[in-house]
Design an enzyme around this catalytic site. Structure first.
Site, PDB file in Angstrom:
ATOM      1  N   HIS A 101       0.835  -1.202   0.000  1.00  0.00           N
ATOM      2  CA  HIS A 101       0.000   0.000   0.000  1.00  0.00           C
ATOM      3  C   HIS A 101       0.874   1.258   0.000  1.00  0.00           C
ATOM      4  CE1 HIS A 101      -3.683   2.279   1.361  1.00  0.00           C
ATOM      5  NE2 HIS A 101      -2.731   3.098   1.776  1.00  0.00           N
ATOM      6  N   GLU A 102       1.827   1.321   0.912  1.00  0.00           N
ATOM      7  CA  GLU A 102       2.674   2.521   1.027  1.00  0.00           C
ATOM      8  C   GLU A 102       3.534   2.724  -0.213  1.00  0.00           C
ATOM      9  OE1 GLU A 102       2.566   4.941   3.354  1.00  0.00           O
ATOM     10  OE2 GLU A 102       0.775   3.787   3.801  1.00  0.00           O
ATOM     11  N   HIS A 105       1.564   4.210  -3.014  1.00  0.00           N
ATOM     12  CA  HIS A 105       1.424   5.672  -2.889  1.00  0.00           C
ATOM     13  C   HIS A 105       2.630   6.379  -3.515  1.00  0.00           C
ATOM     14  CE1 HIS A 105      -2.196   6.262  -0.615  1.00  0.00           C
ATOM     15  NE2 HIS A 105      -1.771   5.684   0.490  1.00  0.00           N
ATOM     16  N   GLU A 163      -6.367   6.362  -1.650  1.00  0.00           N
ATOM     17  CA  GLU A 163      -6.408   5.228  -0.728  1.00  0.00           C
ATOM     18  C   GLU A 163      -6.881   3.960  -1.421  1.00  0.00           C
ATOM     19  OE1 GLU A 163      -5.433   4.814   2.689  1.00  0.00           O
ATOM     20  OE2 GLU A 163      -4.330   6.366   1.656  1.00  0.00           O
TER      21      GLU A 163
HETATM   22 ZN   LIG Z   1      -2.750   5.076   2.083  1.00  0.00          ZN
END
Ligand SMILES: [Zn+2]
Length: 235
Positions: A101-102, A105, A163
């Site tokens: 996830h990170e 981003h 997100e």
């Molecule tokens: Zn996030």
């Protein structure tokens, strides 16, 4: 952007206790899981003919000794996990979900989008080559987007769209790296539960969580599972 990130990152490491991956099993785990995710992402973009998205990336994965529940990836591939996150991840697959996830981003340029929004909000022209480290206003906005040491209150949260994108691709990259994407659901349930206390985790401040996130994740699951081949050495 990567240059500013590198400066912030080095300052952060010098001000925090970094655990050695040769002496600390959790630090070694962070490095192992992170390296697998990074390899999956590199393979994915290379196959798509988009390897240049990762130009300038030099991956590093560090575990710092801190009660904070947090993890982040700077542009350029500098990843930090805080020991306070590990009681919530509880297993390698959930850690992979967070790192996927990170890193999404960072690779998808979400920080740049947030910086642009921050600059528009403050009336700073986005056109041209303004992203230089010499500009104090730009530095302030950079810090409000990334600043690993900053107070959570001043950080700009990710947009919902960012997100969902990070969840979606993070899930797929975790699966490609050999980690069970199903672990994302109980992980986010544990994170939401941790948010019920007096002092919500820092991670939740920049990653607001609600039932919609879990429903969306469930929607991505069948797609992610197509990429999932468990690795033997994974525990
Ligand atoms: Zn996030």
């Amino acid at each position: 952007m990567q240059e500013m990130a590198l400066t912030e990152y080095k300052t952060f490491l010098s001000q925090n206790k970094v655990l050695s991956s040769s002496e600390n099993r959790d630090a070694e785990m962070v490095r192992r899981v992170g390296s697998r995710i990074a390899k999956a992402i590199t393979d994915y973009y290379t196959k798509q003919g988009k390897g240049d998205i990762l130009n300038g990336y030099k991956w590093e994965f560090n575990l710092v000794d801190s009660k904070e529940v947090n993890a982040w990836c700077m542009p350029g591939g500098k990843v930090v996990v805080y020991t306070g996150l590990l009681p919530i991840t509880q297993n390698e697959a959930a850690l992979a979900i967070v790192l996927g996830h990170e890193i999404t981003h960072a690779v998808a340029g979400h920080g740049n989008e947030r910086m642009s929004q921050g600059m528009v909000a403050q009336g700073i022209g986005v056109a041209g080559n303004i992203l230089t480290s010499g500009n104090a206003q730009v530095n302030n906005i950079f810090n409000s987007v990334y600043a690993p040491g900053a107070q959570v209150g001043v950080l700009l949260p990710n947009s919902r769209k960012q997100e969902y994108e990070a969840d979606h691709f993070g899930l797929i990259f975790s699966a490609m790296a050999g980690y069970n994407p199903r672990e994302a659901i109980p992980f986010w349930q544990r994170m939401a539960q941790a948010g019920g206390g007096q002092k919500p985790p820092e991670f939740l401040a920049t990653h607001p969580s609600d039932e919609n996130r879990i429903a969306k994740l469930q929607g991505y699951m069948n797609e992610a599972l197509k990429y999932y081949k468990p690795v033997n050495s994974s525990k």
